[in-house]
Design a protein around this motif. Structure first.
Motif, PDB file in Angstrom:
ATOM      1  N   ARG A 189       2.127 -14.894 -14.322  1.00  0.00           N
ATOM      2  CA  ARG A 189       2.506 -14.049 -13.572  1.00  0.00           C
ATOM      3  C   ARG A 189       2.649 -12.759 -14.231  1.00  0.00           C
ATOM      4  N   LEU A 190       2.435 -11.670 -13.628  1.00  0.00           N
ATOM      5  CA  LEU A 190       2.336 -10.190 -13.881  1.00  0.00           C
ATOM      6  C   LEU A 190       3.930  -9.958 -13.840  1.00  0.00           C
ATOM      7  N   LEU A 191       4.297  -9.408 -14.934  1.00  0.00           N
ATOM      8  CA  LEU A 191       5.589  -8.735 -15.066  1.00  0.00           C
ATOM      9  C   LEU A 191       5.389  -7.227 -15.422  1.00  0.00           C
ATOM     10  N   LEU A 192       5.968  -6.277 -14.584  1.00  0.00           N
ATOM     11  CA  LEU A 192       6.028  -4.834 -14.741  1.00  0.00           C
ATOM     12  C   LEU A 192       7.354  -4.340 -14.960  1.00  0.00           C
ATOM     13  N   ARG A 193       7.167  -3.318 -16.098  1.00  0.00           N
ATOM     14  CA  ARG A 193       8.375  -2.595 -16.227  1.00  0.00           C
ATOM     15  C   ARG A 193       7.992  -1.057 -15.515  1.00  0.00           C
ATOM     16  N   LEU A 194       8.695  -0.641 -14.569  1.00  0.00           N
ATOM     17  CA  LEU A 194       8.378   0.699 -13.707  1.00  0.00           C
ATOM     18  C   LEU A 194       9.606   1.846 -14.160  1.00  0.00           C
ATOM     19  N   GLU A 195       8.967   2.950 -14.595  1.00  0.00           N
ATOM     20  CA  GLU A 195       9.648   4.084 -14.726  1.00  0.00           C
ATOM     21  C   GLU A 195      10.770   4.260 -14.007  1.00  0.00           C
ATOM     22  N   GLY A 196      12.095   4.313 -14.663  1.00  0.00           N
ATOM     23  CA  GLY A 196      13.218   4.660 -13.780  1.00  0.00           C
ATOM     24  C   GLY A 196      13.717   3.545 -13.274  1.00  0.00           C
ATOM     25  N   ILE A 197      13.265   2.316 -13.350  1.00  0.00           N
ATOM     26  CA  ILE A 197      13.972   0.849 -12.838  1.00  0.00           C
ATOM     27  C   ILE A 197      14.526   0.264 -14.221  1.00  0.00           C
ATOM     28  N   GLY A 198      15.552   0.554 -14.650  1.00  0.00           N
ATOM     29  CA  GLY A 198      15.950   0.033 -15.989  1.00  0.00           C
ATOM     30  C   GLY A 198      17.247  -1.314 -16.073  1.00  0.00           C
ATOM     31  N   THR A 199      17.531  -1.416 -14.769  1.00  0.00           N
ATOM     32  CA  THR A 199      18.553  -2.695 -14.548  1.00  0.00           C
ATOM     33  C   THR A 199      18.088  -3.504 -13.637  1.00  0.00           C
ATOM     34  N   ARG A 200      18.794  -4.725 -13.933  1.00  0.00           N
ATOM     35  CA  ARG A 200      18.549  -5.940 -12.877  1.00  0.00           C
ATOM     36  C   ARG A 200      18.630  -5.632 -11.427  1.00  0.00           C
ATOM     37  N   GLU A 201      19.659  -4.655 -11.310  1.00  0.00           N
ATOM     38  CA  GLU A 201      20.249  -4.314  -9.811  1.00  0.00           C
ATOM     39  C   GLU A 201      19.102  -3.539  -9.334  1.00  0.00           C
ATOM     40  N   ALA A 202      18.418  -2.627  -9.972  1.00  0.00           N
ATOM     41  CA  ALA A 202      17.492  -1.749  -9.514  1.00  0.00           C
ATOM     42  C   ALA A 202      16.350  -2.539  -9.039  1.00  0.00           C
ATOM     43  N   ALA A 203      15.982  -3.384 -10.008  1.00  0.00           N
ATOM     44  CA  ALA A 203      14.648  -4.289  -9.951  1.00  0.00           C
ATOM     45  C   ALA A 203      14.728  -5.230  -8.498  1.00  0.00           C
ATOM     46  N   ASP A 204      16.045  -5.526  -8.494  1.00  0.00           N
ATOM     47  CA  ASP A 204      16.253  -6.634  -7.341  1.00  0.00           C
ATOM     48  C   ASP A 204      16.236  -5.637  -5.984  1.00  0.00           C
ATOM     49  N   ALA A 205      16.326  -4.658  -6.033  1.00  0.00           N
ATOM     50  CA  ALA A 205      16.551  -3.736  -4.745  1.00  0.00           C
ATOM     51  C   ALA A 205      14.900  -3.579  -4.222  1.00  0.00           C
ATOM     52  N   LEU A 206      13.903  -3.736  -5.285  1.00  0.00           N
ATOM     53  CA  LEU A 206      12.671  -3.625  -5.157  1.00  0.00           C
ATOM     54  C   LEU A 206      11.898  -5.029  -4.452  1.00  0.00           C
ATOM     55  N   ARG A 207      12.801  -5.923  -4.456  1.00  0.00           N
ATOM     56  CA  ARG A 207      12.092  -7.263  -3.807  1.00  0.00           C
ATOM     57  C   ARG A 207      11.326  -6.935  -2.720  1.00  0.00           C
ATOM     58  N   GLY A 208      10.190  -7.288  -2.365  1.00  0.00           N
ATOM     59  CA  GLY A 208       9.393  -7.437  -1.212  1.00  0.00           C
ATOM     60  C   GLY A 208       8.608  -6.375  -1.226  1.00  0.00           C
ATOM     61  N   THR A 209       8.920  -5.067  -2.169  1.00  0.00           N
ATOM     62  CA  THR A 209       7.878  -3.813  -2.068  1.00  0.00           C
ATOM     63  C   THR A 209       6.691  -4.361  -2.283  1.00  0.00           C
ATOM     64  N   LEU A 210       5.706  -3.702  -1.329  1.00  0.00           N
ATOM     65  CA  LEU A 210       4.251  -3.905  -1.446  1.00  0.00           C
ATOM     66  C   LEU A 210       3.590  -2.755  -2.103  1.00  0.00           C
ATOM     67  N   PHE A 211       2.721  -3.145  -3.148  1.00  0.00           N
ATOM     68  CA  PHE A 211       2.020  -1.756  -3.793  1.00  0.00           C
ATOM     69  C   PHE A 211       0.542  -1.944  -2.991  1.00  0.00           C
ATOM     70  N   VAL A 212       0.194  -0.756  -2.933  1.00  0.00           N
ATOM     71  CA  VAL A 212      -0.569  -0.618  -1.811  1.00  0.00           C
ATOM     72  C   VAL A 212      -1.973   0.625  -2.226  1.00  0.00           C
ATOM     73  N   ILE A 213      -3.167   0.499  -1.958  1.00  0.00           N
ATOM     74  CA  ILE A 213      -3.955   1.673  -2.264  1.00  0.00           C
ATOM     75  C   ILE A 213      -4.789   1.871  -0.752  1.00  0.00           C
ATOM     76  N   GLU A 214      -5.417   3.059  -0.831  1.00  0.00           N
ATOM     77  CA  GLU A 214      -6.328   3.227   0.445  1.00  0.00           C
ATOM     78  C   GLU A 214      -7.737   2.704   0.053  1.00  0.00           C
ATOM     79  N   SER A 215      -8.336   2.210   1.207  1.00  0.00           N
ATOM     80  CA  SER A 215      -9.470   1.528   1.018  1.00  0.00           C
ATOM     81  C   SER A 215     -10.474   2.549   0.582  1.00  0.00           C
ATOM     82  N   ASP A 216     -10.460   3.625   1.094  1.00  0.00           N
ATOM     83  CA  ASP A 216     -11.414   4.850   0.680  1.00  0.00           C
ATOM     84  C   ASP A 216     -11.552   4.863  -0.911  1.00  0.00           C
TER      85      ASP A 216
END
Length: 176
Positions: free
Chosen positions: A62-89
């Motif tokens: 599986r892919l693990l990411l560390r995102l800028e500004g997300i430095g705790t487990r609680e902050a990461a838990d708050a992102l659960r379910g977030t979809l990463f998206v791009i524009e088809s264009d």
């Protein structure tokens, strides 16, 4: 049109890493260190927020990411379910005539080789066993038909004619 390239499944560890279910054929490019990716909560909003990839690594398939500004487990838990998206264009056209993006297949009419209409492609589902076409039946008899997206069953795809032709084995389209 917005396309999903990944979804945060859960947090990992105590330093804010997130586990991402990848939904792109180019994870090394899409989630490269320094890349700004856009995320949104599903069904909550269409607004996206930018996230900069600080670190990316593979762990147990599986892919693990560390995102800028997300430095705790609680902050990461708050992102659960977030979809990463791009524009088809933003996508480059495929050079392979037998390769399709999910959004190109969604909405196409599905027909049998004899010309009978089966329904419409609702979405392409990605599973460990491979891709499945989720089809809304033309007669409305069921909510969904699932057809493996393999050459033995899907005989042709014509984006110009907006059709997918299938030759399913006996029983595949029969209810229970």
């Amino acid at each position: 049109m917005e396309l999903v390239i990944g979804r945060i499944a859960k947090s990992h560890g105590i330093k804010g890493e997130v586990v991402v279910d990848v939904r792109t054929d180019e994870p090394d490019d899409r989630f490269a260190v320094g890349t700004v990716i856009h995320g949104r909560k599903p069904r909550v909003t269409t607004d996206t927020a930018p996230y900069t990839v600080e670190a990316a690594r593979e762990h147990s398939g599986r892919l693990l990411l560390r995102l800028e500004g997300i430095g705790t487990r609680e902050a990461a838990d708050a992102l659960r379910g977030t979809l990463f998206v791009i524009e088809s264009d933003d996508l480059e056209p495929s050079d392979d005539p037998d390769e399709f993006y999910d959004h190109e297949l969604e909405g196409l009419t599905v027909r049998l080789v004899d010309g009978d209409t089966v329904g419409t492609v609702r979405e392409v589902l990605h599973s460990a066993a491979g891709e499945l076409l989720s089809i809304r039946p033309a007669d409305g008899s069921r909510t969904e038909l699932l057809v493996p997206f393999v050459a033995a069953i899907v005989t042709s795809v014509s984006l110009a004619d907006k059709t997918v032709t299938i030759d399913p084995p006996e029983g595949l389209l029969d209810p229970e």
